[in-house]
Design an enzyme around this catalytic site. Structure first.
Site, mmCIF file in Angstrom:
data_model
loop_
_atom_site.group_PDB
_atom_site.id
_atom_site.type_symbol
_atom_site.label_atom_id
_atom_site.label_comp_id
_atom_site.label_asym_id
_atom_site.label_seq_id
_atom_site.Cartn_x
_atom_site.Cartn_y
_atom_site.Cartn_z
ATOM 1 N N ASN A 64 6.521 -23.028 9.815
ATOM 2 C CA ASN A 64 5.309 -22.750 9.269
ATOM 3 C C ASN A 64 4.859 -22.699 7.906
ATOM 4 O O ASN A 64 3.955 -22.717 7.512
ATOM 5 C CB ASN A 64 4.628 -21.486 9.716
ATOM 6 C CG ASN A 64 5.068 -21.358 11.380
ATOM 7 O OD1 ASN A 64 5.974 -20.378 11.665
ATOM 8 N ND2 ASN A 64 4.605 -21.951 12.389
ATOM 9 N N ARG A 112 7.254 -33.184 12.106
ATOM 10 C CA ARG A 112 6.039 -32.908 12.922
ATOM 11 C C ARG A 112 5.491 -31.504 12.670
ATOM 12 O O ARG A 112 4.141 -31.549 12.790
ATOM 13 C CB ARG A 112 6.607 -33.022 14.587
ATOM 14 C CG ARG A 112 7.363 -31.662 14.761
ATOM 15 C CD ARG A 112 8.187 -31.881 16.126
ATOM 16 N NE ARG A 112 8.910 -30.802 16.341
ATOM 17 C CZ ARG A 112 10.154 -30.347 16.216
ATOM 18 N NH1 ARG A 112 10.724 -31.216 15.133
ATOM 19 N NH2 ARG A 112 10.953 -29.411 16.579
ATOM 20 N N CYS A 123 2.806 -3.032 4.326
ATOM 21 C CA CYS A 123 2.009 -1.982 4.421
ATOM 22 C C CYS A 123 2.747 -1.132 5.514
ATOM 23 O O CYS A 123 3.921 -1.320 5.631
ATOM 24 C CB CYS A 123 0.554 -2.546 4.770
ATOM 25 S SG CYS A 123 0.437 -3.393 6.328
ATOM 26 N N GLY A 124 2.112 -0.238 6.402
ATOM 27 C CA GLY A 124 2.644 0.413 7.450
ATOM 28 C C GLY A 124 3.339 -0.881 8.319
ATOM 29 O O GLY A 124 4.408 -0.509 8.709
ATOM 30 N N THR A 125 2.482 -1.765 8.980
ATOM 31 C CA THR A 125 3.096 -2.370 10.056
ATOM 32 C C THR A 125 3.348 -4.103 9.527
ATOM 33 O O THR A 125 4.193 -4.811 10.200
ATOM 34 C CB THR A 125 2.156 -2.498 11.086
ATOM 35 O OG1 THR A 125 0.716 -2.974 10.515
ATOM 36 C CG2 THR A 125 1.771 -1.291 11.838
ATOM 37 N N GLY A 126 2.855 -4.281 8.446
ATOM 38 C CA GLY A 126 2.727 -5.624 8.082
ATOM 39 C C GLY A 126 1.607 -6.373 8.708
ATOM 40 O O GLY A 126 1.358 -7.640 8.037
ATOM 41 N N ILE A 127 0.835 -5.958 9.695
ATOM 42 C CA ILE A 127 -0.045 -6.503 10.290
ATOM 43 C C ILE A 127 -1.348 -6.686 9.390
ATOM 44 O O ILE A 127 -1.938 -7.728 9.177
ATOM 45 C CB ILE A 127 -0.422 -6.001 11.539
ATOM 46 C CG1 ILE A 127 0.940 -6.093 12.512
ATOM 47 C CG2 ILE A 127 -1.653 -6.714 12.227
ATOM 48 C CD1 ILE A 127 0.858 -5.299 13.801
ATOM 49 N N GLY A 128 -1.870 -5.548 8.736
ATOM 50 C CA GLY A 128 -3.147 -5.643 8.218
ATOM 51 C C GLY A 128 -2.873 -6.649 6.766
ATOM 52 O O GLY A 128 -4.020 -7.328 6.436
ATOM 53 N N ASP A 176 0.781 -1.210 0.208
ATOM 54 C CA ASP A 176 -0.008 -0.103 0.040
ATOM 55 C C ASP A 176 0.892 1.328 0.056
ATOM 56 O O ASP A 176 2.150 1.085 -0.236
ATOM 57 C CB ASP A 176 -0.978 0.027 1.318
ATOM 58 C CG ASP A 176 -0.224 0.164 2.643
ATOM 59 O OD1 ASP A 176 0.916 0.560 2.457
ATOM 60 O OD2 ASP A 176 -1.182 0.274 3.442
HETATM 61 C C1 RB5 Z 1 -2.921 2.327 6.541
HETATM 62 O O1 RB5 Z 1 -4.081 2.002 5.805
HETATM 63 C C2 RB5 Z 1 -2.336 1.375 7.683
HETATM 64 O O2 RB5 Z 1 -3.301 0.863 8.254
HETATM 65 C C3 RB5 Z 1 -1.635 0.145 6.556
HETATM 66 O O3 RB5 Z 1 -0.419 0.515 5.893
HETATM 67 C C4 RB5 Z 1 -1.209 -0.841 7.409
HETATM 68 O O4 RB5 Z 1 -0.031 -0.491 8.467
HETATM 69 C C5 RB5 Z 1 -2.081 -1.855 7.905
HETATM 70 O O5 RB5 Z 1 -1.822 -2.875 8.844
#
Ligand code: RB5
Length: 148
Positions: free
Chosen positions: A98, A131, A64-69, A8
């Protein structure tokens, strides 16, 4: 190895850096974005995840910003095992234990040097099987039995 990549607006600079460093010489399918416009990360995550799930690409990288989304969204696609990593040990183990097929990075979390190391480590590490195969198989089974 064919690699799908996408980001993003918060991951664009890191994607561009990786294309010039750790991903040089690899066959890469780039799903964008290509400019600074604000986009919704799930739209990109689903395209990259689908490319991996369909077998068109062997691995995927999402930023993305954190990789989490990106990881949350990509893991909704059947057959995808996405891991958000910001340290080399976790990136390595996401492959060994994994069999992660999508790596998610945070453009606001890791710099280009560490990101290149994460990608190189993750691309070169193999799934250990044994395993761990049984455990990954349980996740696959769950997807078959209860898709929701
Ligand atoms: C912006 O949408 C921000 O939420 C995205 O870059 C990301 O960090 C989501 O996890």
């Amino acid at each position: 190895m064919k690699i799908a990549i996408g980001c993003d607006h918060n991951g664009l600079a890191l994607k561009e850096a990786l294309l010039k460093s750790a991903l040089q010489g690899h066959s890469v399918r780039d799903f964008g974005v290509f400019g600074p416009e604000s986009v919704d990360y799930p739209d990109i995550a689903f395209m990259v995840a689908q490319a991996v799930a369909s077998g068109d690409c062997e691995r995927g990288i999402l930023i993305c910003g954190t990789g989490i989304g990106m990881a949350i969204a990509a893991n909704k696609v059947k057959g995808v095992r996405a891991a958000a990593c910001s340290d080399v040990y976790s990136a390595k183990m996401s492959r060994r234990d994994n069999d992660a097929n999508v790596l998610c990075l945070g453009g606001r979390v890791v710099g280009p040097g560490l990101a290149a190391e994460l990608v190189t480590t993750w691309l070169n590490e193999s799934f250990e099987g044994g395993r761990h195969q049984r455990r990954v198989e349980k996740i696959r089974q769950r997807e078959e039995e209860r898709p929701r």
